[in-house]
Design a protein around this motif. Structure first.
Motif, PDB file in Angstrom:
ATOM      1  N   ALA A 156       0.876  -1.186   0.000  1.00 34.09           N
ATOM      2  CA  ALA A 156       0.000   0.000   0.000  1.00 34.09           C
ATOM      3  C   ALA A 156       0.906   1.227   0.000  1.00 34.09           C
ATOM      4  CB  ALA A 156      -0.900  -0.016   1.229  1.00 34.09           C
ATOM      5  N   SER A 157       0.832   2.008  -1.075  1.00 30.14           N
ATOM      6  CA  SER A 157       1.794   3.109  -1.247  1.00 30.14           C
ATOM      7  C   SER A 157       1.605   4.231  -0.237  1.00 30.14           C
ATOM      8  CB  SER A 157       1.700   3.670  -2.662  1.00 30.14           C
ATOM      9  OG  SER A 157       0.426   4.229  -2.875  1.00 30.14           O
ATOM     10  N   CYS A 158       0.438   4.319   0.392  1.00 29.66           N
ATOM     11  CA  CYS A 158       0.210   5.422   1.345  1.00 29.66           C
ATOM     12  C   CYS A 158       0.921   5.187   2.666  1.00 29.66           C
ATOM     13  CB  CYS A 158      -1.279   5.662   1.557  1.00 29.66           C
ATOM     14  SG  CYS A 158      -2.101   4.344   2.456  1.00 29.66           S
ATOM     15  N   ILE A 159       1.311   3.944   2.947  1.00 27.32           N
ATOM     16  CA  ILE A 159       2.004   3.688   4.212  1.00 27.32           C
ATOM     17  C   ILE A 159       3.431   3.155   4.006  1.00 27.32           C
ATOM     18  CG2 ILE A 159       0.059   3.359   5.817  1.00 27.32           C
ATOM     19  CD1 ILE A 159       0.171   0.387   5.222  1.00 27.32           C
ATOM     20  N   TYR A 160       3.789   2.880   2.773  1.00 26.00           N
ATOM     21  CA  TYR A 160       5.112   2.290   2.529  1.00 26.00           C
ATOM     22  C   TYR A 160       6.138   3.400   2.278  1.00 26.00           C
ATOM     23  CZ  TYR A 160       8.268  -1.484   1.263  1.00 26.00           C
ATOM     24  OH  TYR A 160       9.300  -2.384   1.260  1.00 26.00           O
ATOM     25  N   GLN A 161       7.173   3.424   3.109  1.00 27.40           N
ATOM     26  CA  GLN A 161       8.153   4.503   2.990  1.00 27.40           C
ATOM     27  C   GLN A 161       9.191   4.211   1.912  1.00 27.40           C
ATOM     28  OE1 GLN A 161       9.725   5.431   6.866  1.00 27.40           O
ATOM     29  NE2 GLN A 161       7.745   6.158   7.578  1.00 27.40           N
ATOM     30  N   VAL A 162       9.624   5.282   1.275  1.00 24.64           N
ATOM     31  CA  VAL A 162      10.618   5.128   0.202  1.00 24.64           C
ATOM     32  C   VAL A 162      11.953   4.657   0.785  1.00 24.64           C
ATOM     33  CG1 VAL A 162       9.596   6.826  -1.356  1.00 24.64           C
ATOM     34  CG2 VAL A 162      11.199   7.600   0.381  1.00 24.64           C
ATOM     35  N   LYS A 163      12.698   3.945  -0.057  1.00 24.77           N
ATOM     36  CA  LYS A 163      14.001   3.437   0.361  1.00 24.77           C
ATOM     37  C   LYS A 163      14.967   3.593  -0.796  1.00 24.77           C
ATOM     38  CE  LYS A 163      12.121  -0.307   3.094  1.00 24.77           C
ATOM     39  NZ  LYS A 163      11.765  -1.690   3.058  1.00 24.77           N
ATOM     40  N   ASP A 164      16.231   3.600  -0.465  1.00 22.35           N
ATOM     41  CA  ASP A 164      17.249   3.687  -1.500  1.00 22.35           C
ATOM     42  C   ASP A 164      17.175   2.451  -2.399  1.00 22.35           C
ATOM     43  OD1 ASP A 164      19.043   5.567  -2.284  1.00 22.35           O
ATOM     44  OD2 ASP A 164      20.742   4.640  -1.283  1.00 22.35           O
ATOM     45  N   GLY A 165      17.170   2.677  -3.695  1.00 20.16           N
ATOM     46  CA  GLY A 165      17.213   1.562  -4.643  1.00 20.16           C
ATOM     47  C   GLY A 165      15.873   0.902  -4.913  1.00 20.16           C
ATOM     48  N   LEU A 166      14.821   1.406  -4.292  1.00 14.81           N
ATOM     49  CA  LEU A 166      13.487   0.807  -4.489  1.00 14.81           C
ATOM     50  C   LEU A 166      13.010   1.049  -5.930  1.00 14.81           C
ATOM     51  CD1 LEU A 166      11.364  -0.527  -2.554  1.00 14.81           C
ATOM     52  CD2 LEU A 166      10.283   1.711  -2.413  1.00 14.81           C
ATOM     53  N   VAL A 167      12.435   0.021  -6.514  1.00 18.87           N
ATOM     54  CA  VAL A 167      11.860   0.185  -7.857  1.00 18.87           C
ATOM     55  C   VAL A 167      10.350   0.044  -7.712  1.00 18.87           C
ATOM     56  CG1 VAL A 167      11.752  -0.762 -10.193  1.00 18.87           C
ATOM     57  CG2 VAL A 167      13.927  -0.762  -8.948  1.00 18.87           C
ATOM     58  N   VAL A 168       9.634   1.087  -8.108  1.00 18.97           N
ATOM     59  CA  VAL A 168       8.173   1.110  -7.918  1.00 18.97           C
ATOM     60  C   VAL A 168       7.481   1.147  -9.274  1.00 18.97           C
ATOM     61  CG1 VAL A 168       6.240   2.379  -6.867  1.00 18.97           C
ATOM     62  CG2 VAL A 168       8.513   2.478  -5.802  1.00 18.97           C
ATOM     63  N   GLU A 169       6.472   0.309  -9.425  1.00 20.97           N
ATOM     64  CA  GLU A 169       5.637   0.338 -10.640  1.00 20.97           C
ATOM     65  C   GLU A 169       4.216   0.595 -10.166  1.00 20.97           C
ATOM     66  OE1 GLU A 169       6.552  -0.017 -13.752  1.00 20.97           O
ATOM     67  OE2 GLU A 169       8.597  -0.800 -13.548  1.00 20.97           O
ATOM     68  N   THR A 170       3.584   1.627 -10.705  1.00 17.91           N
ATOM     69  CA  THR A 170       2.260   1.998 -10.177  1.00 17.91           C
ATOM     70  C   THR A 170       1.093   1.527 -11.043  1.00 17.91           C
ATOM     71  OG1 THR A 170       2.080   4.119 -11.318  1.00 17.91           O
ATOM     72  CG2 THR A 170       3.292   4.109  -9.231  1.00 17.91           C
ATOM     73  N   ALA A 171       1.379   0.992 -12.219  1.00 21.39           N
ATOM     74  CA  ALA A 171       0.250   0.669 -13.095  1.00 21.39           C
ATOM     75  C   ALA A 171       0.447  -0.630 -13.855  1.00 21.39           C
ATOM     76  CB  ALA A 171       0.015   1.822 -14.064  1.00 21.39           C
ATOM     77  N   THR A 172       1.105  -1.611 -13.248  1.00 22.60           N
ATOM     78  CA  THR A 172       1.284  -2.892 -13.939  1.00 22.60           C
ATOM     79  C   THR A 172      -0.067  -3.616 -14.011  1.00 22.60           C
ATOM     80  OG1 THR A 172       1.736  -4.026 -11.872  1.00 22.60           O
ATOM     81  CG2 THR A 172       3.652  -3.188 -13.066  1.00 22.60           C
ATOM     82  N   GLU A 173      -0.128  -4.647 -14.812  1.00 18.61           N
ATOM     83  CA  GLU A 173      -1.370  -5.428 -14.932  1.00 18.61           C
ATOM     84  C   GLU A 173      -1.762  -5.996 -13.570  1.00 18.61           C
ATOM     85  OE1 GLU A 173      -4.675  -7.068 -15.741  1.00 18.61           O
ATOM     86  OE2 GLU A 173      -3.741  -5.606 -17.087  1.00 18.61           O
TER      87      GLU A 173
END
Ligand code: FES
Length: 239
Positions: A62-79
């Motif tokens: 859940a992106s509203c509670i997950y804190q960013v981290k160094d090297g994190l790769v985030v995809e917001t619209a995958t299937e």
């Protein structure tokens, strides 16, 4: 500062920020229902799910509670993300089939109907149990006039003992933040009714319009030390 990637874009962000905050900063839209600026996130609705990859592992968070981290790769619209959001939406639609806000969000995510059993109309109060109202009352107003009651399918937001709340000052913050607009709130001249409690409204001493419950102004005066006669003038006439 940490460096991460969101939908292929490299981003620098302050430690402690959430994926949702950083994504919005760079113009990446993520749907939310239970999030509101200035109120602590709780991760209740699960609409803001995104896929993250760290240490070679991919998972949904859940992106509203997950804190960013160094090297994190985030995809917001995958299937996978879209499938999960549609599933969440079907669950919300089953819970609140008559809620216009829920139906609108569902349409935006490509969900026209739910395959799950819908709640009967008499049980559909439009509440998705996100708790934003409870957190707003506690964190923004500084009161605990409402809270969660009961468990399981009977869980609901209500004042203590489901009676007109004695702590409530009638400010309506809970109703303003409710993402489905399901907290009944009525202003009728010199009265405001919310949570089945009637509040006397203050008439502006300059323009004569009713603008806020007396109980709210007394509370603000006690909290801030501002004189009550100053607060009895509406914000427009105070300018
Ligand atoms: S907005 Fe993140 S879980 Fe509701």
């Amino acid at each position: 500062m940490v460096e991460l990637t969101i939908d292929g874009k490299r981003v620098e962000a302050e430690e402690g920020r959430t994926i949702l905050e950083v994504a919005r900063q760079i113009g990446v839209e993520i749907p939310t229902l239970c999030w509101s600026e200035g109120i602590s996130p709780y991760g209740a609705c699960r609409l803001c799910m995104v896929e993250v990859e760290e240490g070679g592992r991919r998972r949904l968070v859940a992106s509203c509670i997950y804190q960013v981290k160094d090297g994190l790769v985030v995809e917001t619209a995958t299937e996978r993300v879209q499938r999960v959001r549609r599933m969440v939406m079907e669950m919300l639609l089953a819970r609140c089939p008559r809620s216009e806000a829920v139906r609108k969000m569902a349409r935006e995510l490509g969900v026209e109907a739910t395959r799950l059993e819908e709640r009967p109309p008499e049980e559909d109060e439009g509440c998705i149990l996100c708790g934003l109202c409870v957190r707003a009352c506690r964190e923004v107003v500084g009161l605990n006039a409402i809270g969660f009651a009961f468990r399981g399918s009977k869980r609901m937001v209500a004042p203590p003992f489901d009676e007109p709340p004695t702590l409530c000052i009638g400010c309506g913050t809970c109703a303003y933040v409710c993402p489905t607009g399901c907290i009944p709130f009525e202003d009728e001249g010199d009265k405001r009714i919310i949570w089945n409690r009637e509040f006397e409204m203050q008439k502006c001493r300059v323009c004569g319009t009713y603008f806020a419950p007396v109980a709210q102004l007394v509370y603000i005066s006690q909290k801030t030390g501002l004189p009550l006669d100053y607060l009895e003038v509406c914000p427009d006439c105070r300018k």
